[in-house]
Structure formats: C-alpha cells, structure tokens
Write a protein that holds these residues in place. Sequence first.
Motif, PDB file in Angstrom:
ATOM      1  N   LYS A  92      11.995   6.969   3.878  1.00  0.00           N
ATOM      2  CA  LYS A  92      11.339   7.702   4.963  1.00  0.00           C
ATOM      3  C   LYS A  92      10.992   9.128   4.552  1.00  0.00           C
ATOM      4  CE  LYS A  92      12.247   9.439   9.637  1.00  0.00           C
ATOM      5  NZ  LYS A  92      13.132   9.376  10.819  1.00  0.00           N
ATOM      6  N   ASP A  93      11.928   9.844   3.933  1.00  0.00           N
ATOM      7  CA  ASP A  93      11.672  11.235   3.554  1.00  0.00           C
ATOM      8  C   ASP A  93      10.546  11.343   2.532  1.00  0.00           C
ATOM      9  OD1 ASP A  93      13.586  12.140   5.254  1.00  0.00           O
ATOM     10  OD2 ASP A  93      15.149  12.378   3.741  1.00  0.00           O
ATOM     11  N   THR A  94      10.483  10.389   1.601  1.00  0.00           N
ATOM     12  CA  THR A  94       9.422  10.424   0.585  1.00  0.00           C
ATOM     13  C   THR A  94       8.064  10.209   1.227  1.00  0.00           C
ATOM     14  OG1 THR A  94      10.973   9.520  -1.030  1.00  0.00           O
ATOM     15  CG2 THR A  94       8.642   9.437  -1.588  1.00  0.00           C
ATOM     16  N   MET A  95       7.977   9.276   2.149  1.00  0.00           N
ATOM     17  CA  MET A  95       6.709   9.036   2.850  1.00  0.00           C
ATOM     18  C   MET A  95       6.305  10.253   3.672  1.00  0.00           C
ATOM     19  SD  MET A  95       6.887   5.062   4.113  1.00  0.00           S
ATOM     20  CE  MET A  95       8.557   5.125   4.735  1.00  0.00           C
ATOM     21  N   ASP A 146       0.831  -1.216   0.000  1.00  0.00           N
ATOM     22  CA  ASP A 146       0.000   0.000   0.000  1.00  0.00           C
ATOM     23  C   ASP A 146       0.860   1.259   0.000  1.00  0.00           C
ATOM     24  OD1 ASP A 146      -2.503  -1.184  -0.104  1.00  0.00           O
ATOM     25  OD2 ASP A 146      -2.654  -1.402   2.075  1.00  0.00           O
ATOM     26  N   ILE A 147       1.946   1.219   0.736  1.00  0.00           N
ATOM     27  CA  ILE A 147       2.843   2.389   0.762  1.00  0.00           C
ATOM     28  C   ILE A 147       3.455   2.622  -0.615  1.00  0.00           C
ATOM     29  CG2 ILE A 147       4.997   3.280   1.713  1.00  0.00           C
ATOM     30  CD1 ILE A 147       4.288   1.797   4.323  1.00  0.00           C
ATOM     31  N   GLU A 148       3.999   1.570  -1.187  1.00  0.00           N
ATOM     32  CA  GLU A 148       4.626   1.708  -2.505  1.00  0.00           C
ATOM     33  C   GLU A 148       3.634   2.158  -3.559  1.00  0.00           C
ATOM     34  OE1 GLU A 148       6.188  -2.216  -2.947  1.00  0.00           O
ATOM     35  OE2 GLU A 148       8.188  -1.646  -2.225  1.00  0.00           O
ATOM     36  N   GLU A 149       2.407   1.607  -3.480  1.00  0.00           N
ATOM     37  CA  GLU A 149       1.388   1.976  -4.462  1.00  0.00           C
ATOM     38  C   GLU A 149       1.035   3.450  -4.357  1.00  0.00           C
ATOM     39  OE1 GLU A 149      -2.655  -0.081  -6.052  1.00  0.00           O
ATOM     40  OE2 GLU A 149      -2.597   0.423  -3.910  1.00  0.00           O
ATOM     41  N   LEU A 180      -2.623   4.149   7.255  1.00  0.00           N
ATOM     42  CA  LEU A 180      -2.691   3.063   8.244  1.00  0.00           C
ATOM     43  C   LEU A 180      -1.573   2.055   8.036  1.00  0.00           C
ATOM     44  CD1 LEU A 180      -6.538   2.385   8.384  1.00  0.00           C
ATOM     45  CD2 LEU A 180      -5.143   3.646  10.014  1.00  0.00           C
ATOM     46  N   ALA A 181      -1.055   1.980   6.826  1.00  0.00           N
ATOM     47  CA  ALA A 181       0.006   1.007   6.545  1.00  0.00           C
ATOM     48  C   ALA A 181       1.334   1.424   7.161  1.00  0.00           C
ATOM     49  CB  ALA A 181       0.162   0.837   5.030  1.00  0.00           C
ATOM     50  N   ILE A 182       1.586   2.717   7.296  1.00  0.00           N
ATOM     51  CA  ILE A 182       2.883   3.176   7.787  1.00  0.00           C
ATOM     52  C   ILE A 182       3.147   2.718   9.218  1.00  0.00           C
ATOM     53  CG2 ILE A 182       4.198   5.244   8.408  1.00  0.00           C
ATOM     54  CD1 ILE A 182       3.083   6.581   5.910  1.00  0.00           C
ATOM     55  N   PRO A 183       2.218   2.915  10.184  1.00  0.00           N
ATOM     56  CA  PRO A 183       2.501   2.410  11.536  1.00  0.00           C
ATOM     57  C   PRO A 183       2.715   0.902  11.562  1.00  0.00           C
ATOM     58  CG  PRO A 183       0.669   3.965  11.585  1.00  0.00           C
ATOM     59  CD  PRO A 183       0.953   3.679  10.149  1.00  0.00           C
TER      60      PRO A 183
END
Length: 557
Positions: free
Chosen positions: A105-108, A62-65, A82-85
Amino acid sequence: MGPCEGRVGPNLPWVPDMGARDPCWPLESPWSLPSRTEPPCASAELCQERVDSRVEEVAIYDIEEQLHTRDTSPAALQRFLLAIPLACLAALQRGEDTLAPRCCKDTMMARIVEIMEDSPPPLVLADCLNAACSLSTLQPPLRAQLLSPLLTAAVGQTVSGDWQQEPIHTQQFIRALPYDLQALLASLLAESPDTARLQLIMEHLSPWLESRLPQERARALGSTTALLGVATTLPGFDNSADWPRMGHHVAQLGLFISDPSEDVSRLAREGVHSLYQLLLHHRGLNIHQAEDLWCRHYYKERWVLAHSNSVRVGEVFGQLFTAEQENCFLDKALLAARSPLRRPSQAGLVLAHALHGQAHQLLEYMPALLPGGPHAPLSPWVSQEIMEDSPPPLVLADCLNAACSLSTLQPPLRAQLLSPLLTAAVGQTVSGDWQQEPIHTQQFIRALPYDLQALLASLLAESPDTARLQLIMEHLSPWLESRLPQERARALGSTTALLGVATTLPGFDNSADWPRMGHHVAQLGLFISDPSEDVSRLAREGVHSLYQLLLHHRGTP
C-alpha cells in the motif's frame, strides 16, 4: 482488434489495449491520454456487481508492472491508476482488507504522490485522487511520513488548478475534482478517526483559505466544511485530545461569514457549526445543552445579520475556549483586522471585539464602515468607550488602526470629536505599561508607538494646516514632561514623527501664526543634551523640523 483484445501478459488471458489516444490531446504533450469517452474493458467491469477474477488479475499485473518499471507514458499511468480501485474493490468483496503480500500500500501511495507532484492534467489528477481514496480504505494505515506529502500534493493540485482552457468534454471531470478531494480527505480521516488526524488535514487546507484568488479560497472552504462535517458524524471519532489551534480555524472560517457571496457565507457557517459541535463534544456537552450559535432575528440589511452572526461566534466560543485557543483566535482575528481590504478588516474587528463582549456597540456604528457612509459616529466610540477603558494592547492597536482608516475618508472629522480621540489615543499609547503581557503579544506592543504615529499623521493629512498641527502638538506636549522615561521617549518619538510629516506634507498650509511654537522649540531643545543618544537625536530632528516650518512661514527658502 476487438473491444476485448489487447496485449498478452505472462499467465494472463488478456490485458486491455490502452493505446488509442484522444485527438483532443496534442501528441507532443507528455500527458497525452487515452480517450475517456469509451472506457477500457477493465474499468468497465466496475459497473458489474462483482469484479471478475480475470479483471482482478489484470489490475494486479498493471500495478506490479508500474511499480517495477515506473513507466511514465500516459497509457501506463492510466492503467496503473484505474487498476488500483479495481484491486481494492475485489479485495473487499472477498472479505479482505489488504492487497498484501502482492502489492504494498505505501509503495503504491508513494507512486501516486509522485504522479500528482508532476502537475498532471485534470483527468489524471482525478484518477490519482480516486486511487488514493480507494487505497485509504485498506490496511495497514498509511505511514505518517507519506501522509503529509500526499495531502500537500492532493490539496495543492486540486485547489490551485487552472483548467479553464481544457477541452469541453473534460469539464465534467474538472467540476467533480473538488468532490474527489473531499472524498479522499474523508477517507483519510476515517482511516485514523481522531483529533490528531483532523488537525493535520486542516493544517494543509488552512493556507489555501488565505489565497488571493477567490476560486482557490472557495475550493478550500468547501473541502474544509465537508471534512468538518464528516468529523462530526464519523462513528468512533476520538475527540478527547486537546486542539489548541481550533481557535485559529474558528476565526479563519468566521471571517467568511460576512462574505458577499451567499454560498461562501453558508459554507463558513456550516464549518463553524461543525467546529462548535466538536468543541461541545470535547467538553462533554451536546448541541441541545448549548447556546444557539446563530441569530434568529430578521434584519433588512444582510450585512447586519452577517456581522451579528460573527458576534455570536466570538461570544459563544469565548465561553468554551481554553486560553491557548483564545489566543489563537485573537491572533487570527487581529491579523485580519490589519488587512488593507475593507471586508476582512471589518470581520476581524468584529470577531476580536466579540470575544471581549464589546462587539454589539461596534455594530451600532458599523454603517460608518460601509463605502460612502459617514464615519464621524465611530470615532467617539473608539476613543471614549474602548480606549478610555484602558483596553489590552491588542485591542488598543485595533482602535488606533480603525481610527487611522476612518480619518482617510470624507467628510472630515467633527472638531468636537477630535480632542477626545487625541486624548484617548495619545494617553493610552504613551502611558501603557504592558511588561507583564504574554510573549506572543509583544510584537504588537512594540508596534503601538508606530500605530499612534500613523494615526496622528493621518489626522494631520485630513486637515493639513497649522491649526490642526498645533492641536495635536498640544496633546503630545504634557507627556514630554512625564516623570517616567519610557513615557517621555514615546511622546518624543511621536512628536518628532509628526513634525517630520508636516514638513513634507503636500499642500500643508503654514500661513497662520503659531505663538506656541517657541514653547515647543524650548521643550524639545531640553532633550538635546539628554545622555541617551537616541533621545538626543530625536530632539534634534524635531527642532530641525520646527526650524523648517518657521522658515517656510517667513517665506525664507
């Protein structure tokens, strides 16, 4: 579709279905959200002891998408947040402190900032804060270029949010938002536990403490106090660097000590106490070696205790401040003293005078500043015990403004007090020599003649008649004969301004005779031929005002 059925991603066993929308959110809203009453399967896994590997894979996908497609649909954003935690928790459980190389991390964090800058609804904002908080626990440290935008968005959206019209089922999340912000700020401080990071976060909170909305000030105050509390207990906190702006923050929090709300006052005292601990630690002292910051005496009136505590703040910090910190403290306190609002103005005066050891005398007359209280007792203190002591220009400016404010109240000032007040105010302002004062005080020094003019106009308006005008003019007249050009110029400016007020003051009683008017006409007439155009112009204006007063007295239009 079953509770654990959903879309299928590449090489993934399942991806939770996030398509169900909450009927409480309008479908046409760009922020329509999935229901939070039944959490998606991935977020439900948080309740387990360890994050399942399948759930971690879903979270990473989900993060990559989201980072690839930048899908702005509410469901996609919620899956991402919700995927990050989940991904962070899984990494920590494996003993790792980074999501690299799969996720940056910086991109997120940059994507989270973009979402918060779009003024999301409270549920999305809560997810943003929690996701940013989780990311700040991982390595590498956040790039400096991202930290300021993150703080601006997180603090601004949380403190300024107005969610009174939100559905009832979201209120629990809304009430938790300030605590989510506090957790994020604490986590960002723990990421780089030093004075520089603390200063940066405080500078983003500080403007909100000046908000005109009480709820915004309260939220900012709570976050500030919580952050300072974390700084005092954070293991390995590097407090060796200087902090010139600490004086500003001490004064800013000190202004809230006398707030009528007990909760606000308590939070302010806690914040000031934390700053005191940090300052002591920076000086190589501990709290047991220092003076007690708060008064332990019982007072029947709560405001007396509050102002006494404010006095302690000025006195105790004044012994530890550097010159830069003291200047920042005074600048903030004196700026508050010029506030048109009664409470901050009083608090600013108390803090400023406490730094000079004069606040205890002020407290003796503080009842005069309360609504409905007599104001006469304060005037002799202002004129005789401060202005006659040749105070520095910032204190003199406060004296003039305080006396001006008092003259707007009832009852009128007693005649015995008027002459000492005029002698001190006119004498100290006209004769002051402040060329050697620091540059940052020059703006206040340039304003002193106008502060005096405002006081004289206010005293004339208190009793608008010829007798009061004559009395004030007699205190200005000797300074028009001074041998120093700057003293003559200041006296001339105040005289001309006062006469201009008299000609336009509604209800001015000009019926009494004024035998000394001839003296004042001649005195001002001598300046008409002055080589300075400004002096000559002021003299002509003053003479013209006297001419208008004389015509009015004679009944000539």
